[in-house]
Design a protein around this motif. Structure first.
Motif, PDB file in Angstrom:
ATOM      1  N   GLY A   1       0.815  -1.216   0.000  1.00  0.00           N
ATOM      2  CA  GLY A   1       0.000   0.000   0.000  1.00  0.00           C
ATOM      3  C   GLY A   1       0.844   1.260   0.000  1.00  0.00           C
ATOM      4  N   THR A   2       1.944   1.239   0.758  1.00  0.00           N
ATOM      5  CA  THR A   2       2.844   2.396   0.765  1.00  0.00           C
ATOM      6  C   THR A   2       3.489   2.598  -0.610  1.00  0.00           C
ATOM      7  OG1 THR A   2       3.319   2.016   3.118  1.00  0.00           O
ATOM      8  CG2 THR A   2       4.852   3.401   1.883  1.00  0.00           C
ATOM      9  N   LEU A   3       3.944   1.501  -1.211  1.00  0.00           N
ATOM     10  CA  LEU A   3       4.536   1.608  -2.554  1.00  0.00           C
ATOM     11  C   LEU A   3       3.523   2.125  -3.565  1.00  0.00           C
ATOM     12  CD1 LEU A   3       6.655  -1.681  -2.762  1.00  0.00           C
ATOM     13  CD2 LEU A   3       7.489   0.650  -2.483  1.00  0.00           C
ATOM     14  N   ALA A   4       2.284   1.619  -3.492  1.00  0.00           N
ATOM     15  CA  ALA A   4       1.258   2.055  -4.432  1.00  0.00           C
ATOM     16  C   ALA A   4       0.973   3.544  -4.276  1.00  0.00           C
ATOM     17  CB  ALA A   4      -0.023   1.248  -4.224  1.00  0.00           C
ATOM     18  N   THR A   5       0.934   4.027  -3.046  1.00  0.00           N
ATOM     19  CA  THR A   5       0.679   5.447  -2.819  1.00  0.00           C
ATOM     20  C   THR A   5       1.807   6.308  -3.380  1.00  0.00           C
ATOM     21  OG1 THR A   5      -0.545   4.892  -0.804  1.00  0.00           O
ATOM     22  CG2 THR A   5       0.196   7.168  -1.053  1.00  0.00           C
ATOM     23  N   VAL A   6       3.046   5.895  -3.126  1.00  0.00           N
ATOM     24  CA  VAL A   6       4.199   6.669  -3.614  1.00  0.00           C
ATOM     25  C   VAL A   6       4.247   6.659  -5.142  1.00  0.00           C
ATOM     26  CG1 VAL A   6       6.718   6.798  -3.635  1.00  0.00           C
ATOM     27  CG2 VAL A   6       5.516   6.308  -1.505  1.00  0.00           C
ATOM     28  N   VAL A   7       4.080   5.464  -5.746  1.00  0.00           N
ATOM     29  CA  VAL A   7       4.126   5.361  -7.204  1.00  0.00           C
ATOM     30  C   VAL A   7       2.985   6.142  -7.845  1.00  0.00           C
ATOM     31  CG1 VAL A   7       3.938   3.766  -9.157  1.00  0.00           C
ATOM     32  CG2 VAL A   7       5.338   3.165  -7.184  1.00  0.00           C
ATOM     33  N   GLY A   8       1.772   6.021  -7.270  1.00  0.00           N
ATOM     34  CA  GLY A   8       0.628   6.742  -7.825  1.00  0.00           C
ATOM     35  C   GLY A   8       0.817   8.242  -7.785  1.00  0.00           C
ATOM     36  N   PHE A   9       1.322   8.756  -6.674  1.00  0.00           N
ATOM     37  CA  PHE A   9       1.544  10.196  -6.570  1.00  0.00           C
ATOM     38  C   PHE A   9       2.644  10.646  -7.532  1.00  0.00           C
ATOM     39  CE2 PHE A   9       3.542  13.953  -4.651  1.00  0.00           C
ATOM     40  CZ  PHE A   9       2.427  14.773  -4.513  1.00  0.00           C
ATOM     41  N   THR A  10       3.708   9.839  -7.644  1.00  0.00           N
ATOM     42  CA  THR A  10       4.811  10.203  -8.540  1.00  0.00           C
ATOM     43  C   THR A  10       4.358  10.238  -9.993  1.00  0.00           C
ATOM     44  OG1 THR A  10       6.398   9.204  -7.002  1.00  0.00           O
ATOM     45  CG2 THR A  10       7.140   9.598  -9.265  1.00  0.00           C
ATOM     46  N   THR A  11       3.647   9.179 -10.428  1.00  0.00           N
ATOM     47  CA  THR A  11       3.181   9.159 -11.821  1.00  0.00           C
ATOM     48  C   THR A  11       2.161  10.257 -12.075  1.00  0.00           C
ATOM     49  OG1 THR A  11       1.500   7.503 -11.194  1.00  0.00           O
ATOM     50  CG2 THR A  11       3.606   6.694 -12.077  1.00  0.00           C
ATOM     51  N   LEU A  12       1.377  10.609 -11.069  1.00  0.00           N
ATOM     52  CA  LEU A  12       0.418  11.700 -11.238  1.00  0.00           C
ATOM     53  C   LEU A  12       1.142  13.001 -11.562  1.00  0.00           C
ATOM     54  CD1 LEU A  12      -2.568  12.590 -11.015  1.00  0.00           C
ATOM     55  CD2 LEU A  12      -2.149  13.033  -8.595  1.00  0.00           C
ATOM     56  N   VAL A  13       2.219  13.274 -10.826  1.00  0.00           N
ATOM     57  CA  VAL A  13       2.986  14.497 -11.061  1.00  0.00           C
ATOM     58  C   VAL A  13       3.708  14.433 -12.410  1.00  0.00           C
ATOM     59  CG1 VAL A  13       4.912  15.891 -10.218  1.00  0.00           C
ATOM     60  CG2 VAL A  13       3.263  14.940  -8.596  1.00  0.00           C
ATOM     61  N   VAL A  14       4.313  13.266 -12.712  1.00  0.00           N
ATOM     62  CA  VAL A  14       5.071  13.143 -13.961  1.00  0.00           C
ATOM     63  C   VAL A  14       4.158  13.277 -15.172  1.00  0.00           C
ATOM     64  CG1 VAL A  14       6.440  11.552 -15.361  1.00  0.00           C
ATOM     65  CG2 VAL A  14       6.900  11.769 -12.922  1.00  0.00           C
ATOM     66  N   TYR A  15       2.998  12.603 -15.137  1.00  0.00           N
ATOM     67  CA  TYR A  15       2.087  12.682 -16.280  1.00  0.00           C
ATOM     68  C   TYR A  15       1.564  14.102 -16.464  1.00  0.00           C
ATOM     69  CZ  TYR A  15       2.059   7.568 -16.193  1.00  0.00           C
ATOM     70  OH  TYR A  15       2.416   6.260 -16.234  1.00  0.00           O
ATOM     71  N   GLU A  16       1.355  14.805 -15.377  1.00  0.00           N
ATOM     72  CA  GLU A  16       0.889  16.179 -15.486  1.00  0.00           C
ATOM     73  C   GLU A  16       1.960  17.062 -16.110  1.00  0.00           C
ATOM     74  OE1 GLU A  16      -1.738  19.315 -15.284  1.00  0.00           O
ATOM     75  OE2 GLU A  16      -2.089  17.192 -14.901  1.00  0.00           O
ATOM     76  N   LEU A  17       3.212  16.850 -15.706  1.00  0.00           N
ATOM     77  CA  LEU A  17       4.307  17.625 -16.297  1.00  0.00           C
ATOM     78  C   LEU A  17       4.462  17.317 -17.781  1.00  0.00           C
ATOM     79  CD1 LEU A  17       7.044  17.401 -13.501  1.00  0.00           C
ATOM     80  CD2 LEU A  17       5.605  19.363 -14.083  1.00  0.00           C
ATOM     81  N   VAL A  18       4.351  16.029 -18.137  1.00  0.00           N
ATOM     82  CA  VAL A  18       4.472  15.659 -19.550  1.00  0.00           C
ATOM     83  C   VAL A  18       3.351  16.273 -20.369  1.00  0.00           C
ATOM     84  CG1 VAL A  18       4.364  13.712 -21.153  1.00  0.00           C
ATOM     85  CG2 VAL A  18       5.728  13.535 -19.077  1.00  0.00           C
ATOM     86  N   SER A  19       2.132  16.248 -19.823  1.00  0.00           N
ATOM     87  CA  SER A  19       0.999  16.828 -20.543  1.00  0.00           C
ATOM     88  C   SER A  19       1.197  18.326 -20.749  1.00  0.00           C
ATOM     89  CB  SER A  19      -0.296  16.567 -19.773  1.00  0.00           C
ATOM     90  OG  SER A  19      -1.385  17.180 -20.408  1.00  0.00           O
ATOM     91  N   THR A  20       1.668  19.014 -19.706  1.00  0.00           N
ATOM     92  CA  THR A  20       1.911  20.449 -19.825  1.00  0.00           C
ATOM     93  C   THR A  20       3.007  20.732 -20.841  1.00  0.00           C
ATOM     94  OG1 THR A  20       1.260  20.747 -17.516  1.00  0.00           O
ATOM     95  CG2 THR A  20       2.508  22.527 -18.544  1.00  0.00           C
TER      96      THR A  20
END
Length: 417
Positions: free
Chosen positions: A156-175
């Motif tokens: 659960g901790t790994l999923a939370t960290v990975v999910g938050f990281t990919t959320l930020v990365v995908y947002e940066l890529v989209s921008t």
């Protein structure tokens, strides 16, 4: 004793036993009356010395027993209830919260890599983390296994960290993609007084409407900032276009513009680059804005979504009066070194430097590299940016051509603020 007479005498002095006598009566004589069956009847069994018979009439119980069938000493405390397994009952070992935490954590970890779904993955990961901690606390108190709970906390901790990281990365890529698209079209944000490319200031309209072409436009005295002589109009030195080999249905274009005024610059000069069909139909128009220092510079872009139509020619239309003409004698310029080409398996990389003689730093200086074959025909163009060219200093640039170029291709670089 006579063997055929009376009874033989006992050798021990007593009367001899009669082998034919049964029950104390001589053979042939009646014995004592036989006992009847039932209670009190005599019994030869050593286990029934009282003479009680094992047979009893229906409904009777043996002496010393409870007619209800209850145990004489009360219920047996060690006896198991009906239907219960033999032996002591073991405490349950399954931890439902731990299993739920692990399942949610696995689902969250898988969803954490998927755009949009990673938002839900962060929430599921937090829920799995909480459930895992609670299951560990309860399981240790009840003597249950906590392995699944620990696994749920970790995953659960790994999923939370990975999910938050990919959320930020995908947002940066989209921008970044949005910004890159805007840069590729080279369209500046709308400003007060900006007009569509189909209706540029000064009446730059199609020929049949009497509009002025690029070589007929000029800059009036009222459009200039500061004092000094009137500036000569910008000139379109060259236009080239062709199909984009990396994007089917799209066409690239490059326009070389000349500012013949050594003491004037054009700040954000506007123009319209238009793709025209063979019958004169306007297929597409791309508004462009350019800061033109003294000398030549270039702009490049792409026509997309042409509806299957093929451009026959490309025209550039400039307004009759350009705004933002600045009289700045000795204002300086941006020059480029001779480009150096390095070929690789995936394309050609062009490197060089931009030198500034301006009095101020230039951020995000535009560099356009035009590729020309040995016959002098323009075969492509790419652009890039120099993050900072300091006043009176230099800044490196690096631009890639991903399509295949003819052997002996020459490159020319143009820089503008």
């Amino acid at each position: 004793m006579s063997p055929y007479g009376g009874p033989a005498a006992s050798p021990y002095g007593g009367p001899a036993a009669n082998p034919y006598q049964v029950g104390g009566a001589p053979y042939g004589t009646p014995g004592p009356p036989a006992a009847t069956y039932g209670p009190g009847a005599p019994s030869d069994s050593p286990h029934d010395p009282a003479g009680s018979s094992p047979w009893r009439p229906p409904g009777t119980t043996p002496p010393g027993t409870d007619p209800t069938g209850a145990h004489p000493l009360g219920p047996d405390p060690a006896a198991n209830p009906p239907g219960a397994p033999w032996g002591p009952v073991a405490p349950p070992t399954r931890n439902g919260l731990a299993v739920a935490a692990l399942v949610l954590a696995i689902i969250a970890f898988v969803m954490a890599w998927v755009p949009v779904a990673n938002v839900v993955a962060v929430l599921l990961g937090l829920v799995a983390l909480v459930l895992g901690i609670v299951s560990i606390a309860r399981g240790r108190g009840a003597g249950r296994k906590v392995g699944a709970g620990v696994a749920g906390v970790v995953v659960g901790t790994l999923a939370t960290v990975v999910g938050f990281t990919t959320l930020v990365v995908y947002e940066l890529v989209s921008t970044t993609e949005v910004v890159a698209e805007q840069v590729e079209e080279h369209v500046e944000p709308e400003r007060p007084g900006a007009v569509p490319d189909e209706d540029l200031p000064g009446g730059a309209q199609p020929d049949e409407q009497g509009g002025e072409r690029a070589d007929e436009q000029g800059a009036g005295d009222d459009a200039q900032a500061g004092t000094g002589p009137a500036a000569a109009p910008l000139q379109v030195a060259d236009i080239a276009f062709g199909p984009d080999p990396l994007d089917e249905g799209s066409w690239w274009f490059v326009v070389t513009v000349d500012n013949p005024n050594p003491d004037h610059r054009y700040d954000s000069a506007e123009m319209s680059v238009e793709a025209i069909a063979a019958d004169g139909t306007l297929i597409a128009a791309r508004p462009q804005y350019l800061t033109a220092l003294p000398g030549r510079t270039a702009i490049t872009g792409t026509f997309r979504e042409l509806g299957g139509m093929t451009p026959d020619r490309v025209e550039v239309r400039l307004p009759a009066v350009q705004r933002g003409v600045v009289h700045a004698p000795g204002g300086g310029a941006l020059t480029t070194s001779t480009p150096v080409a390095e070929e690789s398996s995936w394309g050609t990389t062009i490197t060089g430097t931009v030198t500034s003689s301006l009095a101020e730093d230039v951020e995000m200086a535009l560099v356009v590299v035009v590729a020309t074959d040995p016959a002098g025909t323009v075969v492509g163009a790419e652009r890039g940016y120099v993050e900072l060219v300091p006043a009176g200093g230099k800044g490196p640039f690096e631009i890639d051509f991903y399509d295949e170029l003819p052997a002996g291709t020459q490159f020319t670089a143009y820089a503008t603020p």
